[in-house]
Motif scaffolding. Structure first.
Motif, PDB file in Angstrom:
ATOM      1  N   THR A 334       0.839  -1.204   0.000  1.00  0.00           N
ATOM      2  CA  THR A 334       0.000   0.000   0.000  1.00  0.00           C
ATOM      3  C   THR A 334       0.868   1.245   0.000  1.00  0.00           C
ATOM      4  OG1 THR A 334      -0.087   0.031   2.424  1.00  0.00           O
ATOM      5  CG2 THR A 334      -1.815  -1.190   1.289  1.00  0.00           C
ATOM      6  N   GLU A 335       0.240   2.377  -0.129  1.00  0.00           N
ATOM      7  CA  GLU A 335       0.954   3.654  -0.104  1.00  0.00           C
ATOM      8  C   GLU A 335       1.664   3.824   1.228  1.00  0.00           C
ATOM      9  OE1 GLU A 335      -0.164   8.397  -0.366  1.00  0.00           O
ATOM     10  OE2 GLU A 335      -1.546   6.897  -1.176  1.00  0.00           O
ATOM     11  N   LYS A 336       2.837   4.396   1.202  1.00  0.00           N
ATOM     12  CA  LYS A 336       3.642   4.565   2.407  1.00  0.00           C
ATOM     13  C   LYS A 336       2.864   5.367   3.459  1.00  0.00           C
ATOM     14  CE  LYS A 336       8.196   6.087   3.983  1.00  0.00           C
ATOM     15  NZ  LYS A 336       9.495   6.709   3.607  1.00  0.00           N
ATOM     16  N   GLY A 337       2.911   4.879   4.687  1.00  0.00           N
ATOM     17  CA  GLY A 337       2.229   5.555   5.789  1.00  0.00           C
ATOM     18  C   GLY A 337       0.806   5.086   6.007  1.00  0.00           C
ATOM     19  N   THR A 338       0.306   4.208   5.128  1.00  0.00           N
ATOM     20  CA  THR A 338      -1.066   3.702   5.271  1.00  0.00           C
ATOM     21  C   THR A 338      -1.166   2.754   6.463  1.00  0.00           C
ATOM     22  OG1 THR A 338      -1.439   3.850   2.883  1.00  0.00           O
ATOM     23  CG2 THR A 338      -2.933   2.441   4.145  1.00  0.00           C
ATOM     24  N   LYS A 339      -2.175   2.936   7.268  1.00  0.00           N
ATOM     25  CA  LYS A 339      -2.414   2.070   8.425  1.00  0.00           C
ATOM     26  C   LYS A 339      -3.585   1.126   8.118  1.00  0.00           C
ATOM     27  CE  LYS A 339       0.669   4.615  10.533  1.00  0.00           C
ATOM     28  NZ  LYS A 339       2.065   4.133  10.655  1.00  0.00           N
ATOM     29  N   LEU A 340      -3.798   0.183   9.004  1.00  0.00           N
ATOM     30  CA  LEU A 340      -4.903  -0.756   8.800  1.00  0.00           C
ATOM     31  C   LEU A 340      -6.248  -0.042   8.743  1.00  0.00           C
ATOM     32  CD1 LEU A 340      -3.922  -3.812  11.045  1.00  0.00           C
ATOM     33  CD2 LEU A 340      -3.628  -3.529   8.575  1.00  0.00           C
ATOM     34  N   LEU A 341      -6.333   1.100   9.428  1.00  0.00           N
ATOM     35  CA  LEU A 341      -7.589   1.846   9.449  1.00  0.00           C
ATOM     36  C   LEU A 341      -7.304   3.338   9.444  1.00  0.00           C
ATOM     37  CD1 LEU A 341     -10.657   1.302   9.604  1.00  0.00           C
ATOM     38  CD2 LEU A 341     -10.501   1.514  12.077  1.00  0.00           C
ATOM     39  N   ASP A 342      -8.145   4.103   8.781  1.00  0.00           N
ATOM     40  CA  ASP A 342      -8.043   5.558   8.809  1.00  0.00           C
ATOM     41  C   ASP A 342      -9.392   6.125   9.247  1.00  0.00           C
ATOM     42  OD1 ASP A 342      -9.773   6.110   6.345  1.00  0.00           O
ATOM     43  OD2 ASP A 342      -8.204   4.846   5.491  1.00  0.00           O
ATOM     44  N   TRP A 343      -9.389   7.411   9.608  1.00  0.00           N
ATOM     45  CA  TRP A 343     -10.603   7.983  10.174  1.00  0.00           C
ATOM     46  C   TRP A 343     -11.741   8.059   9.163  1.00  0.00           C
ATOM     47  CZ3 TRP A 343     -12.583   7.958  14.594  1.00  0.00           C
ATOM     48  CH2 TRP A 343     -13.674   8.784  14.909  1.00  0.00           C
ATOM     49  N   ASP A 344     -11.428   8.235   7.884  1.00  0.00           N
ATOM     50  CA  ASP A 344     -12.485   8.300   6.880  1.00  0.00           C
ATOM     51  C   ASP A 344     -13.312   7.019   6.871  1.00  0.00           C
ATOM     52  OD1 ASP A 344     -11.961  10.841   6.049  1.00  0.00           O
ATOM     53  OD2 ASP A 344     -10.634  10.250   4.407  1.00  0.00           O
ATOM     54  N   ASN A 345     -12.657   5.875   7.094  1.00  0.00           N
ATOM     55  CA  ASN A 345     -13.381   4.607   7.172  1.00  0.00           C
ATOM     56  C   ASN A 345     -14.023   4.420   8.540  1.00  0.00           C
ATOM     57  OD1 ASN A 345     -12.937   2.659   4.690  1.00  0.00           O
ATOM     58  ND2 ASN A 345     -11.027   3.786   4.961  1.00  0.00           N
ATOM     59  N   ALA A 346     -13.291   4.772   9.585  1.00  0.00           N
ATOM     60  CA  ALA A 346     -13.782   4.544  10.951  1.00  0.00           C
ATOM     61  C   ALA A 346     -15.038   5.349  11.247  1.00  0.00           C
ATOM     62  CB  ALA A 346     -12.684   4.890  11.955  1.00  0.00           C
ATOM     63  N   LYS A 347     -15.125   6.556  10.714  1.00  0.00           N
ATOM     64  CA  LYS A 347     -16.280   7.395  11.036  1.00  0.00           C
ATOM     65  C   LYS A 347     -17.559   6.914  10.352  1.00  0.00           C
ATOM     66  CE  LYS A 347     -15.471  10.933   7.451  1.00  0.00           C
ATOM     67  NZ  LYS A 347     -15.041  12.329   7.221  1.00  0.00           N
ATOM     68  N   GLN A 348     -17.421   5.880   9.507  1.00  0.00           N
ATOM     69  CA  GLN A 348     -18.594   5.318   8.850  1.00  0.00           C
ATOM     70  C   GLN A 348     -19.267   4.224   9.677  1.00  0.00           C
ATOM     71  OE1 GLN A 348     -17.400   4.009   4.911  1.00  0.00           O
ATOM     72  NE2 GLN A 348     -16.340   5.940   4.508  1.00  0.00           N
ATOM     73  N   ILE A 349     -18.792   4.004  10.893  1.00  0.00           N
ATOM     74  CA  ILE A 349     -19.460   3.003  11.734  1.00  0.00           C
ATOM     75  C   ILE A 349     -20.894   3.459  12.001  1.00  0.00           C
ATOM     76  CG2 ILE A 349     -17.269   2.448  12.856  1.00  0.00           C
ATOM     77  CD1 ILE A 349     -18.439   3.719  15.428  1.00  0.00           C
ATOM     78  N   PRO A 350     -21.800   2.554  12.340  1.00  0.00           N
ATOM     79  CA  PRO A 350     -23.202   2.938  12.565  1.00  0.00           C
ATOM     80  C   PRO A 350     -23.383   3.708  13.870  1.00  0.00           C
ATOM     81  CG  PRO A 350     -22.906   0.590  12.980  1.00  0.00           C
ATOM     82  CD  PRO A 350     -21.599   1.098  12.409  1.00  0.00           C
ATOM     83  N   TRP A 351     -23.101   5.006  13.813  1.00  0.00           N
ATOM     84  CA  TRP A 351     -23.212   5.834  15.017  1.00  0.00           C
ATOM     85  C   TRP A 351     -24.638   5.857  15.552  1.00  0.00           C
ATOM     86  CZ3 TRP A 351     -18.953   7.128  17.463  1.00  0.00           C
ATOM     87  CH2 TRP A 351     -17.762   7.247  16.743  1.00  0.00           C
ATOM     88  N   GLU A 352     -25.622   5.668  14.652  1.00  0.00           N
ATOM     89  CA  GLU A 352     -27.007   5.653  15.122  1.00  0.00           C
ATOM     90  C   GLU A 352     -27.254   4.488  16.079  1.00  0.00           C
ATOM     91  OE1 GLU A 352     -26.982   3.193  11.329  1.00  0.00           O
ATOM     92  OE2 GLU A 352     -26.065   5.048  12.045  1.00  0.00           O
ATOM     93  N   VAL A 353     -26.514   3.367  15.876  1.00  0.00           N
ATOM     94  CA  VAL A 353     -26.659   2.226  16.787  1.00  0.00           C
ATOM     95  C   VAL A 353     -26.043   2.553  18.147  1.00  0.00           C
ATOM     96  CG1 VAL A 353     -26.095  -0.210  17.161  1.00  0.00           C
ATOM     97  CG2 VAL A 353     -26.694   0.592  14.870  1.00  0.00           C
ATOM     98  N   VAL A 354     -24.932   3.281  18.126  1.00  0.00           N
ATOM     99  CA  VAL A 354     -24.305   3.704  19.382  1.00  0.00           C
ATOM    100  C   VAL A 354     -25.269   4.598  20.164  1.00  0.00           C
ATOM    101  CG1 VAL A 354     -22.357   4.949  20.408  1.00  0.00           C
ATOM    102  CG2 VAL A 354     -21.990   3.510  18.382  1.00  0.00           C
ATOM    103  N   LEU A 355     -25.886   5.567  19.467  1.00  0.00           N
ATOM    104  CA  LEU A 355     -26.874   6.432  20.125  1.00  0.00           C
ATOM    105  C   LEU A 355     -28.107   5.643  20.546  1.00  0.00           C
ATOM    106  CD1 LEU A 355     -26.755   9.656  17.902  1.00  0.00           C
ATOM    107  CD2 LEU A 355     -26.003   9.436  20.269  1.00  0.00           C
ATOM    108  N   LEU A 356     -28.513   4.705  19.691  1.00  0.00           N
ATOM    109  CA  LEU A 356     -29.661   3.850  20.015  1.00  0.00           C
ATOM    110  C   LEU A 356     -29.422   3.115  21.326  1.00  0.00           C
ATOM    111  CD1 LEU A 356     -32.326   2.400  19.066  1.00  0.00           C
ATOM    112  CD2 LEU A 356     -30.848   0.750  17.927  1.00  0.00           C
ATOM    113  N   PHE A 357     -28.220   2.625  21.488  1.00  0.00           N
ATOM    114  CA  PHE A 357     -27.856   1.894  22.695  1.00  0.00           C
ATOM    115  C   PHE A 357     -27.905   2.804  23.910  1.00  0.00           C
ATOM    116  CE2 PHE A 357     -26.115  -2.031  24.216  1.00  0.00           C
ATOM    117  CZ  PHE A 357     -25.471  -1.677  25.406  1.00  0.00           C
ATOM    118  N   GLY A 358     -27.305   3.997  23.792  1.00  0.00           N
ATOM    119  CA  GLY A 358     -27.330   4.946  24.906  1.00  0.00           C
ATOM    120  C   GLY A 358     -28.738   5.394  25.250  1.00  0.00           C
ATOM    121  N   GLY A 359     -29.549   5.659  24.212  1.00  0.00           N
ATOM    122  CA  GLY A 359     -30.932   6.068  24.454  1.00  0.00           C
ATOM    123  C   GLY A 359     -31.738   4.974  25.118  1.00  0.00           C
TER     124      GLY A 359
END
Length: 496
Positions: A334-359
């Motif tokens: 991969t391109e130099k400096g690439t990690k297994l995960l970056d924030w652009d991918n991580a922020k696509q997690i289902p945040w609505e489920v996280v809020l659903l759980f808290g609610g």
């Protein structure tokens, strides 16, 4: 083409119409209820929480507003009703269980980013053989294994097109309600729901129960303990689903052959050799999973007179694992400096489920603190005098069929405080009542709105609602018996 467009426009208008009705119905029902006095023995605060619960249920079911937005209602209503101050009403949104869910979601995103989940699924399916009944077993297992660690919705979205390709290769054309097509698609959906029973992070309802027991009963169920009951449940539910799909529901002919296995092998060959990022993701996620499983022995491990892992928890492992995904290099391919995960991918997690759980947890807290749970438990007090086996059977039956039309999170959230009060009044162990609720809440197989996997499979247009309901009813009935029997026998051993 014009007819198809007209049909799509009609369905879109119906969908938006249902959302509009749900929007005003939720507010209207909640407000209308407050025009009447609270029932005898129930406080005014508890009566407000009843309105809140109905409001949230209607909005969750109709998706009148985004699910995550509905989940914020307790932050407004619980403090305004005087049940709890704002600083206490918001605490559930940062519960350690919410952090466990969030950390698991982020770590699992790396598996999706490098398409490792496709390779794992195809490797499972290709090993079961070419016979249609064997392929159905393969899709059930692949879907279940993936769903233990990543979203059941993501699992179904990824596997459904593969399943359709396999069915098309065997039948020639994947027609609507064709026996094999239905069986393959439902195997993927059912496997995703059943697999979620296996681990705490498999489905939010597992974590809701674990979180409730931790918050309100000071009882901690760790990863290994949950898997001690979750994996046996998966082990009995998968064969039950396979039996329904091949002999009792879709009834796959024993002489129906084709090149389905060849299609799977072609897909697997197209992926090529496992890449460095895939391999490193597999190793990193395996480390996280192993730490979850062996965490309790690690807590007592002594090194040079010290216990460095004494305070290690499943939640810390989840967040630490998520951070690790941002640190481990993806590799030279991969391109130099690439990690297994970056924030652009991580922020696509289902945040609505996280809020659903808290609610959900905040609503549960309101139900408990307002006195509503105790009031309902008193009204249902006669149930606690029944034999434990019968009580579990009743709970499992009610929850399984309730979650066909009500969110499994909403069902578990509303039920747990009542069970907590019932256990307190009767002296029963809360785990005896709560764990079956978690298992049952994930086993709704009849209707498209029951679970995300059901909805995705229905959305392919290859399975009619009547066919899904007919087959799902049979598995629901088997599920009631299996969950009741297995948990009645296993819980005293695991939680003794």
């Amino acid at each position: 083409m014009i007819l198809v467009k007209d049909q799509i426009d009609s369905e879109t208008k119906s969908f938006h119409s249902a959302k509009s009705i749900g929007l005003w119905a939720g507010v209207g029902v909640a407000a209308l209820l407050q025009l009447f006095p609270a029932p005898d023995g129930l406080s005014s605060e508890g009566w407000v929480i009843v309105s809140l619960a109905l409001w949230m249920a209607i909005w969750w079911i109709t998706e009148a507003v985004p699910i995550g937005v509905t989940s914020l209602l307790p932050i407004v209503i619980v403090p305004l009703s005087g049940v709890l101050p704002i600083k206490e009403a918001v605490v559930p949104y940062s519960s350690p269980i919410v952090l466990l869910l969030m950390g698991g979601f982020i770590a699992a995103k790396s598996i999706e980013k490098w398409n490792l989940h496709t390779r794992l699924a195809l490797n499972i399916v290709v090993r079961v053989g070419d016979h249609p009944k064997a392929l159905i077993a393969g899709f059930l297992m692949a879907s279940a294994v993936l769903s233990m660690w990543i979203s059941n919705t993501a699992t179904t979205i990824m596997l459904a097109p593969i399943g359709l390709s396999v069915a098309r290769a065997i039948t020639g054309e994947a027609k609507k309600n064709d026996g094999l097509v239905v069986a393959v698609l439902l195997a993927i959906a059912y496997g995703a729901s059943i697999g979620g029973l296996g681990t705490p992070v498999g489905t939010p309802t597992n974590l809701i129960v674990i979180g409730y027991l931790q918050e309100f009963a000071q009882y901690n169920i760790d990863f290994a303990q949950w898997m001690s009951i979750g994996l046996p449940m998966v082990a009995v539910m998968l064969p039950a689903a396979w039996f329904v799909l091949t002999h009792w529901g879709a009834k796959i002919a024993s002489d129906e052959h084709g090149r389905g296995g060849g299609v799977v092998q072609e897909r697997l060959d197209a992926l090529g050799k496992m890449s460095t990022p895939e391999f490193r993701t597999l190793i990193t996620f395996s480390v996280i999973a192993i730490l979850w499983i062996v965490r309790r022995p690690l807590n007592g491990l002594e090194l040079f007179g010290a216990t460095p892992f004494q305070y290690l928890t499943d939640h810390i492992i989840a967040i630490g694992g998520a951070i690790l995904m941002f640190v481990v290099p993806a590799g030279k391919s991969t391109e130099k400096g690439t990690k297994l995960l970056d924030w652009d991918n991580a922020k696509q997690i289902p945040w609505e489920v996280v809020l659903l759980f808290g609610g959900g947890l905040s609503l549960a807290l309101g139900i408990s603190e307002s006195g509503l749970a105790l009031w309902l438990a008193t009204k249902m007090g006669g149930l606690t005098s029944a034999p434990t086996l019968i009580l579990i059977l009743v709970l499992v039956s009610v929850v399984i069929f309730s979650t066909e039309i009500v969110s499994n999170v909403a069902t578990a959230t509303a039920t747990l405080p009542i069970l907590g009060a019932m256990a307190g009044n009767s002296g029963m162990e809360l785990t005896t009542l709560a764990v079956p609720v978690a298992m049952a809440a994930s086993c709704a197989f009849m209707l498209p709105m029951a679970t995300g996997p059901n909805a995705i499979v229905f959305g392919t247009g290859r399975v009619s609602m009547s066919r899904m309901a007919s087959i799902g009813l049979k598995l629901n009935i088997l599920g009631v018996g299996l969950i009741t029997t297995v948990l009645y026998w296993l819980m005293p051993i695991v939680f003794s």
